[in-house]
Design a protein around this motif. Sequence first.
Motif, PDB file in Angstrom:
ATOM      1  N   TYR A 130     115.955  50.578  76.552  1.00  0.00           N
ATOM      2  CA  TYR A 130     114.877  49.600  76.390  1.00  0.00           C
ATOM      3  C   TYR A 130     114.247  49.262  77.739  1.00  0.00           C
ATOM      4  CZ  TYR A 130     115.427  48.490  71.412  1.00  0.00           C
ATOM      5  OH  TYR A 130     115.428  48.546  70.044  1.00  0.00           O
ATOM      6  N   SER A 131     115.071  49.115  78.761  1.00  0.00           N
ATOM      7  CA  SER A 131     114.534  48.832  80.096  1.00  0.00           C
ATOM      8  C   SER A 131     113.731  50.013  80.619  1.00  0.00           C
ATOM      9  CB  SER A 131     115.676  48.501  81.064  1.00  0.00           C
ATOM     10  OG  SER A 131     116.300  47.285  80.706  1.00  0.00           O
ATOM     11  N   ALA A 132     114.218  51.220  80.349  1.00  0.00           N
ATOM     12  CA  ALA A 132     113.476  52.413  80.757  1.00  0.00           C
ATOM     13  C   ALA A 132     112.122  52.458  80.070  1.00  0.00           C
ATOM     14  CB  ALA A 132     114.283  53.672  80.415  1.00  0.00           C
ATOM     15  N   ILE A 133     112.113  52.241  78.756  1.00  0.00           N
ATOM     16  CA  ILE A 133     110.866  52.262  77.984  1.00  0.00           C
ATOM     17  C   ILE A 133     109.900  51.196  78.483  1.00  0.00           C
ATOM     18  CG2 ILE A 133     109.904  51.748  75.700  1.00  0.00           C
ATOM     19  CD1 ILE A 133     112.422  53.166  74.536  1.00  0.00           C
ATOM     20  N   SER A 134     110.422  50.011  78.774  1.00  0.00           N
ATOM     21  CA  SER A 134     109.575  48.919  79.258  1.00  0.00           C
ATOM     22  C   SER A 134     108.838  49.314  80.534  1.00  0.00           C
ATOM     23  CB  SER A 134     110.425  47.674  79.504  1.00  0.00           C
ATOM     24  OG  SER A 134     109.666  46.644  80.089  1.00  0.00           O
ATOM     25  N   ASN A 135     109.549  49.973  81.451  1.00  0.00           N
ATOM     26  CA  ASN A 135     108.924  50.389  82.710  1.00  0.00           C
ATOM     27  C   ASN A 135     107.965  51.555  82.518  1.00  0.00           C
ATOM     28  OD1 ASN A 135     110.131  49.028  85.381  1.00  0.00           O
ATOM     29  ND2 ASN A 135     111.721  49.050  83.825  1.00  0.00           N
ATOM     30  N   TYR A 136     108.339  52.536  81.689  1.00  0.00           N
ATOM     31  CA  TYR A 136     107.425  53.651  81.416  1.00  0.00           C
ATOM     32  C   TYR A 136     106.149  53.155  80.735  1.00  0.00           C
ATOM     33  CZ  TYR A 136     111.225  56.993  82.411  1.00  0.00           C
ATOM     34  OH  TYR A 136     112.222  57.739  83.007  1.00  0.00           O
ATOM     35  N   ASP A 137     106.300  52.195  79.807  1.00  0.00           N
ATOM     36  CA  ASP A 137     105.144  51.651  79.089  1.00  0.00           C
ATOM     37  C   ASP A 137     104.138  51.013  80.041  1.00  0.00           C
ATOM     38  OD1 ASP A 137     105.654  52.429  76.487  1.00  0.00           O
ATOM     39  OD2 ASP A 137     106.676  50.572  75.928  1.00  0.00           O
ATOM     40  N   LYS A 138     104.649  50.346  81.067  1.00  0.00           N
ATOM     41  CA  LYS A 138     103.747  49.706  82.032  1.00  0.00           C
ATOM     42  C   LYS A 138     102.890  50.743  82.754  1.00  0.00           C
ATOM     43  CE  LYS A 138     106.808  45.762  82.842  1.00  0.00           C
ATOM     44  NZ  LYS A 138     107.799  45.154  83.767  1.00  0.00           N
ATOM     45  N   ILE A 139     103.451  51.939  82.901  1.00  0.00           N
ATOM     46  CA  ILE A 139     102.698  53.010  83.567  1.00  0.00           C
ATOM     47  C   ILE A 139     101.637  53.587  82.630  1.00  0.00           C
ATOM     48  CG2 ILE A 139     102.841  55.277  84.662  1.00  0.00           C
ATOM     49  CD1 ILE A 139     105.741  54.557  85.458  1.00  0.00           C
ATOM     50  N   VAL A 140     102.056  53.955  81.415  1.00  0.00           N
ATOM     51  CA  VAL A 140     101.116  54.628  80.505  1.00  0.00           C
ATOM     52  C   VAL A 140     100.076  53.670  79.942  1.00  0.00           C
ATOM     53  CG1 VAL A 140     102.821  56.379  79.915  1.00  0.00           C
ATOM     54  CG2 VAL A 140     102.612  54.355  78.471  1.00  0.00           C
ATOM     55  N   ASN A 141     100.407  52.380  79.891  1.00  0.00           N
ATOM     56  CA  ASN A 141      99.449  51.403  79.371  1.00  0.00           C
ATOM     57  C   ASN A 141      98.626  50.735  80.465  1.00  0.00           C
ATOM     58  OD1 ASN A 141     100.307  51.796  76.695  1.00  0.00           O
ATOM     59  ND2 ASN A 141     101.979  50.326  76.939  1.00  0.00           N
ATOM     60  N   GLY A 142      98.995  51.018  81.716  1.00  0.00           N
ATOM     61  CA  GLY A 142      98.242  50.437  82.829  1.00  0.00           C
ATOM     62  C   GLY A 142      96.999  51.250  83.145  1.00  0.00           C
ATOM     63  N   GLU A 143      96.271  50.792  84.137  1.00  0.00           N
ATOM     64  CA  GLU A 143      95.061  51.506  84.552  1.00  0.00           C
ATOM     65  C   GLU A 143      95.450  52.844  85.186  1.00  0.00           C
ATOM     66  OE1 GLU A 143      91.140  50.786  87.419  1.00  0.00           O
ATOM     67  OE2 GLU A 143      92.571  49.158  87.026  1.00  0.00           O
ATOM     68  N   ARG A 144      94.778  53.904  84.785  1.00  0.00           N
ATOM     69  CA  ARG A 144      95.092  55.245  85.278  1.00  0.00           C
ATOM     70  C   ARG A 144      94.873  55.315  86.792  1.00  0.00           C
ATOM     71  NH1 ARG A 144      96.909  59.864  82.168  1.00  0.00           N
ATOM     72  NH2 ARG A 144      96.764  61.642  83.565  1.00  0.00           N
ATOM     73  N   ASP A 145      95.866  55.805  87.500  1.00  0.00           N
ATOM     74  CA  ASP A 145      95.779  55.926  88.957  1.00  0.00           C
ATOM     75  C   ASP A 145      95.332  57.343  89.308  1.00  0.00           C
ATOM     76  OD1 ASP A 145      96.215  56.142  91.716  1.00  0.00           O
ATOM     77  OD2 ASP A 145      97.839  54.680  91.663  1.00  0.00           O
ATOM     78  N   ILE A 146      94.141  57.472  89.868  1.00  0.00           N
ATOM     79  CA  ILE A 146      93.599  58.802  90.177  1.00  0.00           C
ATOM     80  C   ILE A 146      94.350  59.488  91.313  1.00  0.00           C
ATOM     81  CG2 ILE A 146      91.290  58.214  89.341  1.00  0.00           C
ATOM     82  CD1 ILE A 146      90.449  57.819  92.264  1.00  0.00           C
ATOM     83  N   ASN A 147      95.152  58.739  92.049  1.00  0.00           N
ATOM     84  CA  ASN A 147      95.924  59.330  93.141  1.00  0.00           C
ATOM     85  C   ASN A 147      97.206  59.996  92.656  1.00  0.00           C
ATOM     86  OD1 ASN A 147      94.166  58.417  95.272  1.00  0.00           O
ATOM     87  ND2 ASN A 147      94.961  56.358  94.921  1.00  0.00           N
ATOM     88  N   LEU A 148      97.541  59.788  91.389  1.00  0.00           N
ATOM     89  CA  LEU A 148      98.746  60.396  90.825  1.00  0.00           C
ATOM     90  C   LEU A 148      98.358  61.607  89.979  1.00  0.00           C
ATOM     91  CD1 LEU A 148     100.647  57.155  89.763  1.00  0.00           C
ATOM     92  CD2 LEU A 148     101.120  58.609  91.745  1.00  0.00           C
ATOM     93  N   SER A 149      99.170  62.641  90.060  1.00  0.00           N
ATOM     94  CA  SER A 149      98.844  63.903  89.395  1.00  0.00           C
ATOM     95  C   SER A 149      99.123  63.842  87.896  1.00  0.00           C
ATOM     96  CB  SER A 149      99.678  65.036  90.007  1.00  0.00           C
ATOM     97  OG  SER A 149     101.060  64.837  89.706  1.00  0.00           O
ATOM     98  N   GLY A 150      98.559  64.811  87.189  1.00  0.00           N
ATOM     99  CA  GLY A 150      98.852  64.954  85.771  1.00  0.00           C
ATOM    100  C   GLY A 150     100.317  65.227  85.548  1.00  0.00           C
ATOM    101  N   LEU A 151     100.935  65.945  86.482  1.00  0.00           N
ATOM    102  CA  LEU A 151     102.364  66.244  86.383  1.00  0.00           C
ATOM    103  C   LEU A 151     103.182  64.959  86.357  1.00  0.00           C
ATOM    104  CD1 LEU A 151     104.751  68.218  86.431  1.00  0.00           C
ATOM    105  CD2 LEU A 151     104.578  68.241  88.941  1.00  0.00           C
ATOM    106  N   PHE A 152     102.786  63.976  87.177  1.00  0.00           N
ATOM    107  CA  PHE A 152     103.484  62.692  87.200  1.00  0.00           C
ATOM    108  C   PHE A 152     103.438  62.045  85.822  1.00  0.00           C
ATOM    109  CE2 PHE A 152     103.226  58.067  87.479  1.00  0.00           C
ATOM    110  CZ  PHE A 152     104.361  57.750  88.209  1.00  0.00           C
TER     111      PHE A 152
END
Length: 273
Positions: A130-152
């Motif tokens: 659940y903690s892992a999902i919570s942190n991953y969700d913040k990334i995928v639901n946050g504003e897309r960072d153009i400095n991070l690659s598609g691979l990330f």
Amino acid sequence: MSGIILCRTGRALKPLVLEEPGVQIYSLEELCYYIYNNIYILTNAFLDEKLIAFIRTEIKEPLLADKLEQLKCENAGLAEAVVTILKYVDYYDTAEIEQVKDLLAMLDTQNVYERMKMRADRFLEKGCYYSAISNYDKIVNGERDINLSGLFYAKVYHNLGTAYARMFFFEKAAKYFEEAYKIGQHEKSRKCYLAACRMAEGEEQIQDMQAPEEEQVLQRELELLTDNARYSDEYRAMQKMEHLKSDGEVAQYYKAIDDCMDRWKAQYKRYTS
């Protein structure tokens, strides 16, 4: 670090409970061990009033508590607080403490999403889904960072799928594996997507562009994994309970059930922490 290390500080009667990883700490040595092995998931919130009160009242180390309280009042960084604790207890040697300092300095230079992913990866590794999902969700639901690659982002989606799959939420897992494959085009993500679909739909056929032969291969792999599960410690424990029941060992049978339930409860607490 090697050899026997004698604890020189007191042991608390009432532990410090770290809610998110679900850990109870009874001594400063345990605290140091936790810090050293969980450096990726620590944040500035780690240095809070609860930690300082624990060190002052339960461990009875007012000198360290005063130092940490001063650092908190000065809004000192996490690195300074961590190093203060590690040096005070002398649980790790100088070289190991320097490694921690260097790692924290490196984390400070990282993008916020990169740090978040490292924390999430650590939670995933430890089974705190659940903690892992919570942190991953913040990334995928946050504003897309153009400095991070598609691979990330592909790795984030793949790991989200992994977390859901390990909790048997196969439909959600399939969704994230599919997204990971769309972004990263990695065969591993596509294979995980197919497997999650199969597990979610039971015997129904998987609809996929590259179907028949691959479906059969996947089905054989899943059947092999199912067969191998019979050799797991958990399966053996269940078999042992069944034998105790059939042999009329009532007391031992109910004790085995209680032990099993305790393990499952602890596992569930870790999953949901």
